[in-house]
Design a protein around this motif. Sequence first.
Motif, short mmCIF file in Angstrom:
data_model
loop_
_atom_site.label_atom_id
_atom_site.label_comp_id
_atom_site.label_asym_id
_atom_site.label_seq_id
_atom_site.Cartn_x
_atom_site.Cartn_y
_atom_site.Cartn_z
N LEU A 43 0.96 -1.16 -0.08
CA LEU A 43 0.27 -0.09 -0.05
C LEU A 43 0.60 1.34 0.13
O LEU A 43 0.59 2.32 -0.74
N THR A 47 1.43 4.19 -3.17
CA THR A 47 1.32 5.80 -3.16
C THR A 47 2.02 6.35 -4.01
O THR A 47 2.19 7.65 -4.43
N GLY A 96 -8.60 0.24 7.93
CA GLY A 96 -9.87 1.33 8.43
C GLY A 96 -10.32 1.16 9.54
O GLY A 96 -11.31 1.90 9.86
N LYS A 137 -3.83 7.66 7.23
CA LYS A 137 -4.92 8.15 6.81
C LYS A 137 -4.38 9.09 5.63
O LYS A 137 -5.02 9.16 4.43
N TRP A 140 -4.37 6.43 2.71
CA TRP A 140 -5.74 6.15 2.16
C TRP A 140 -6.10 7.43 1.38
O TRP A 140 -6.90 7.10 0.18
N LYS A 144 -7.20 6.88 -2.47
CA LYS A 144 -8.42 7.13 -2.86
C LYS A 144 -8.51 8.02 -3.88
O LYS A 144 -9.30 8.24 -4.84
N ARG A 169 -10.95 -1.59 0.99
CA ARG A 169 -9.67 -1.13 1.04
C ARG A 169 -8.79 -2.48 0.94
O ARG A 169 -7.61 -2.57 0.22
#
Length: 180
Positions: A43, A47, A96, A137, A140, A144, A169
């Motif tokens: 993850l 990003t 989450g 946060k 994500w 998102k 997620r």
Amino acid sequence: YTDKSNRLYNPIQNIKSDLRTTLLANHGLKYQYDVVCCAPILLYHYTFFVPATTGEVLETIEHYIQNRSSVRNQLASDLEVSPDVIKKFINALFNGARVTTSLFGNATVMTLFSNDIAKVEMIKQHDYINALRKDIKTLWDTIKSSLEVQYITDKNGKQRRKALTSKARWNVYFQLEREY
């Protein structure tokens, strides 16, 4: 492998890693392909490839990835639980989970900590955990921005952006797991 719930499974992955390594070596397979700390790594690295972002360095996530065992042990000591509980807790945060003492709705954290309100209150005040939650946060929010926006109609007939659920997620993670 079998495909279940958007994820590929193999029965051998449930065998403890020491035994699995020996078993594979005995059959001529000397390399391990098990990625430790996989969800946070995939993850976080993702990003950096999200279009229109700079791939912000998230220091606490990087620290956790590089020092997961010592972090888990320290948090376990601080909260008087096992490192395995901390591992599950941190994975839940990446998925989450909310840190709340409520027994209704998303009670994952309370369940992990045996409904001990004092421990959950300690978690809410823990500097490292709060820094990690802040980075998660940001992670994500970045991810998102790359996902297709979905809308729902509320009971008043208004269009609202659909929240990114835990299931959604995990599906992002499972998709990344398949690609890499």
